[in-house]
Design a protein around this motif. Structure first.
Motif, mmCIF file in Angstrom:
data_model
loop_
_atom_site.group_PDB
_atom_site.id
_atom_site.type_symbol
_atom_site.label_atom_id
_atom_site.label_comp_id
_atom_site.label_asym_id
_atom_site.label_seq_id
_atom_site.Cartn_x
_atom_site.Cartn_y
_atom_site.Cartn_z
ATOM 1 N N TYR A 75 0.639 -1.344 -0.159
ATOM 2 C CA TYR A 75 0.025 -0.062 0.108
ATOM 3 C C TYR A 75 0.804 1.209 0.091
ATOM 4 O O TYR A 75 0.584 2.378 -0.605
ATOM 5 N N ALA A 78 2.074 1.646 -3.365
ATOM 6 C CA ALA A 78 0.878 2.061 -4.160
ATOM 7 C C ALA A 78 0.768 3.594 -4.488
ATOM 8 O O ALA A 78 0.817 4.472 -5.241
ATOM 9 N N VAL A 101 -8.750 1.121 -6.434
ATOM 10 C CA VAL A 101 -7.923 0.142 -5.837
ATOM 11 C C VAL A 101 -8.519 -1.410 -5.495
ATOM 12 O O VAL A 101 -9.713 -1.236 -4.740
ATOM 13 N N TYR A 103 -7.485 -4.610 -3.223
ATOM 14 C CA TYR A 103 -6.445 -5.072 -2.496
ATOM 15 C C TYR A 103 -6.886 -6.382 -1.902
ATOM 16 O O TYR A 103 -7.751 -6.941 -1.791
ATOM 17 N N HIS A 105 -5.087 -8.445 1.560
ATOM 18 C CA HIS A 105 -3.929 -8.943 2.570
ATOM 19 C C HIS A 105 -3.536 -10.107 2.318
ATOM 20 O O HIS A 105 -4.120 -10.973 1.823
ATOM 21 N N THR A 112 -11.798 -2.961 -1.387
ATOM 22 C CA THR A 112 -11.575 -1.970 -2.543
ATOM 23 C C THR A 112 -11.826 -0.381 -2.283
ATOM 24 O O THR A 112 -12.527 -0.182 -1.304
ATOM 25 N N LEU A 159 -6.013 5.530 1.437
ATOM 26 C CA LEU A 159 -5.187 4.152 1.583
ATOM 27 C C LEU A 159 -4.264 4.114 2.360
ATOM 28 O O LEU A 159 -3.863 3.045 3.149
ATOM 29 N N SER A 399 0.453 -2.954 -10.674
ATOM 30 C CA SER A 399 0.202 -4.229 -10.025
ATOM 31 C C SER A 399 1.324 -4.382 -8.974
ATOM 32 O O SER A 399 2.511 -4.175 -9.403
ATOM 33 N N ASN A 406 0.966 -9.079 0.336
ATOM 34 C CA ASN A 406 -0.478 -8.221 0.222
ATOM 35 C C ASN A 406 -0.137 -7.995 -1.245
ATOM 36 O O ASN A 406 0.947 -7.618 -1.696
ATOM 37 N N VAL A 408 -1.745 -5.483 -4.350
ATOM 38 C CA VAL A 408 -2.752 -3.945 -4.759
ATOM 39 C C VAL A 408 -2.829 -4.268 -6.304
ATOM 40 O O VAL A 408 -1.705 -4.274 -7.156
ATOM 41 N N SER A 409 -4.162 -3.930 -6.579
ATOM 42 C CA SER A 409 -4.259 -3.784 -8.235
ATOM 43 C C SER A 409 -4.887 -2.539 -8.147
ATOM 44 O O SER A 409 -6.106 -2.244 -7.713
ATOM 45 N N CYS A 410 -4.284 -1.592 -8.839
ATOM 46 C CA CYS A 410 -4.628 0.002 -8.937
ATOM 47 C C CYS A 410 -4.955 0.379 -10.540
ATOM 48 O O CYS A 410 -3.922 0.522 -11.068
#
Length: 584
Positions: A75, A78, A101, A103, A105, A112, A159, A399, A406, A408-410
């Motif tokens: 995070y 990101a 976003v 995400y 964990h 999201t 975030l 990505s 963890n 993250v896709s943003c």
């Protein structure tokens, strides 16, 4: 390891950077006949044991990876990547836009974050129509009136406050330094700025830094410094949210609105809040697919298409065989028809997500389809009648997976390339043109040719419908894939194809993102085709079935990370852009 994909300009050069099979298609015999293509050859994917960042620019990837090495989590990275892209990728990276976003964990918990832009409070349903009720061309795409209230800074602050680990200032500082010291333009970036120069000068009352101060064209290798943007980022570094929505940056933004007759006011900045939403979750074979809910249409459409395709053995049919392409196209046609009718901001009306994803409903949508059947007509394929009545290209994605697992896709955007082309004087950042993502008039296509309905009509404070599809895939409750892309209305189908490339066809991530693509969005009723995406035999068969094929230059910039069963992270960076994968 670091992988950089810098392509020369033009379609021919872009294709030269793609796998050889895309330039000289070969075929092999499958159950569908000799129409399928073999698995594409591509550059070796990037691998790593602990952590990985894949983004649209090498500097953003470098900064994100440095944050991870400094002990930050996914995070934190990101946040750092987002602000780095605001400097390094002005066509889409931003502080004047918004995004989503998704995400996961390491412990499997999900979430999201919706930091999509909103319509200003002074916006109105018919604000882009003339006295006769016709859409006024360009009003929702160019200039100050096209801008929605930016959500990026508020989103990144939210975030970080909820999930971040390192100090905020430490995450924004690298971008301040990048803007101050400047960076060298790639050939693609130089060309993009040159192509947009006339618009920059037409739509701004000052000469923005993106138009060369000497009046000459930008060249690859030129160093661009962004002093005004550096100062704006410095205020965000030091003051967080208030460094953008209050104080000097807000004053400069509102002054820019006054210069160009825009309608964003201080009340809009004060009231903007991102929204934490429940992620969409669906099954595809043995995988769980986690994606973004409305006001993004991406997750709903992706899960609809995957469920419609699940009964068919796509792997046996062969990659880009006529039979497989036919089935995928028919699924896309139906999902986009539903999108146009039912999807919009859930805070402003009922969006029937559960019904749209119901297995029985989707079976009725695909009734009568077969791998050997004829093409449907989009004029005859409407939104599903089983639902109750209900009155929605230039983006960027990153990505990230950290050492703890963890993910993250943003996906984040200004909407069109360089957004509204309006640069806030004194603050140096571009404003979005997201208001075009509303339905300016039901039934009239937006800049991407997408039809929208009343569910996505303009209302003050409303979020406009999006195609952004940040997605995470798991298998047996373990992270399997992180994926997303820019591309306007093609985002959903690009994510679909990249996902199928890995899960059904066994491609590695670099093959999956480099492979040539196809796209259908209900209307207009044709299949967009990248060069090399179809064998001659598949083309002939598809046309015989009634499909219309539309040759098109490459689109999208997919960034993907796959986690193998042994824990190895494998990155795919789309060679259509300057996308870069790096890990350790």
């Amino acid at each position: 390891m670091l992988h950089r994909s810098f392509l020369a300009l033009g379609l021919a050069a872009v294709l030269a950077g793609l796998p050889a099979c895309q330039r000289q298609p070969a075929t092999y015999t499958t159950a569908a006949g000799a129409t399928a293509l073999p698995a594409p050859r591509a550059a070796a994917p990037v691998t790593a044991r602990q952590a990985m960042v894949v983004s649209a620019h090498p500097e953003a990837t470098r900064i994100g990876l440095e944050v991870l090495r400094q002990g930050g989590n996914a995070y934190d990275a990101a946040v750092a990547v987002q602000f780095a892209l605001a400097v390094a990728l002005p066509a889409a990276g931003n502080i004047g836009g918004g995004g989503f976003v998704v995400y996961r964990h390491a412990d499997g918990s999900l979430g999201t974050l919706d930091f999509r832009e909103k319509a200003p409070l002074a916006a109105s349903r018919d604000m882009y129509l003339d006295a006769q009720g016709n859409v006024r061309p360009g009003l929702s795409t160019d200039g100050h009136l096209a801008a929605g209230v930016p959500g990026t800074v508020a989103g990144m602050v939210a975030l970080h406050q909820k999930l971040g680990k390192l100090p905020w200032a430490q995450l924004v500082a690298p971008s301040v330094e990048l803007a101050t010291q400047g960076l060298r333009l790639t050939a693609k970036e130089a060309q993009g700025l040159n192509d947009t120069r006339a618009d920059f000068l037409r739509l701004n009352k000052h000469v923005p830094v993106y138009a060369h101060p000497e009046g000459r064209p930008w060249q690859a290798g030129d160093v661009v410094k962004y002093p005004e943007l550096s100062a704006a980022l410095g205020r965000i570094r030091d003051q967080g949210r208030n460094g953008f929505y209050q104080g000097e940056t807000a004053r400069l933004l509102l002054a820019e609105m006054q210069r160009g007759n825009g309608i964003i006011a201080q009340a809009d900045l004060d009231q903007y809040q991102p929204a934490w939403r429940t992620p969409l979750r669906g099954r595809y074979r043995q995988y769980e697919v986690i994606s973004m809910p409305p006001p993004s249409s991406g997750g709903v459409a992706l899960l609809q298409m995957l469920q419609m395709l699940e009964p068919y053995n796509l792997g046996k049919l062969g990659w880009h065989s006529a039979a497989a392409v036919h089935l995928i196209t028919e699924a896309e046609r139906r999902a986009y028809a539903d999108r146009a009718t039912y999807l919009g901001d859930p805070d402003f009306g009922r969006v029937p997500v559960a019904q749209l994803l119901d297995h029985k409903y989707l079976r009725t949508r695909t009734q009568g389809l077969s791998p050997t059947g004829p093409a449907s007509s989009s004029a005859q394929v409407q939104a599903g009648a089983a639902l109750p009545p209900y009155e929605s290209d230039q983006t960027t994605h990153y990505s990230i997976v950290d050492a703890q697992g963890n993910a993250v896709s943003c996906t984040t955007t200004l909407n069109g390339r360089y957004g509204s082309k309006v640069v806030v004087q004194g603050a140096g950042f571009l404003l979005n043109n997201e208001m075009d993502d509303f339905s300016a008039k039901p039934g009239v296509p937006n800049m991407y040719g997408v039809i929208g309905g009343t569910a996505n009509a303009i209302q003050p404070g409303k979020r406009m419908l999006s195609s952004m599809t940040p997605t995470i895939v798991t298998e047996n409750d373990q992270l399997r894939m992180v994926v997303g892309t820019p591309g306007g209305s093609t985002i959903i189908t690009s994510v679909l194809q990249a996902t199928l490339n890995v899960l059904d066809y066994g491609f590695d991530p670099q093959q999956a993102v480099a492979a040539p693509r196809l796209h259908h969005q209900w209307l207009p009723d044709h299949i967009d085709v990248e060069e090399g995406a179809l064998s001659p035999a598949a083309r002939t068969e598809l046309e015989h079935r009634g499909h219309k094929l539309n040759p098109r230059s490459p689109w999208g910039r997919i960034d993907m990370i796959e986690r193998r069963k042994d824990g190895t992270l494998v990155g795919g960076a789309d060679p259509r852009g300057d996308d870069t994968a790096a890990g350790y």
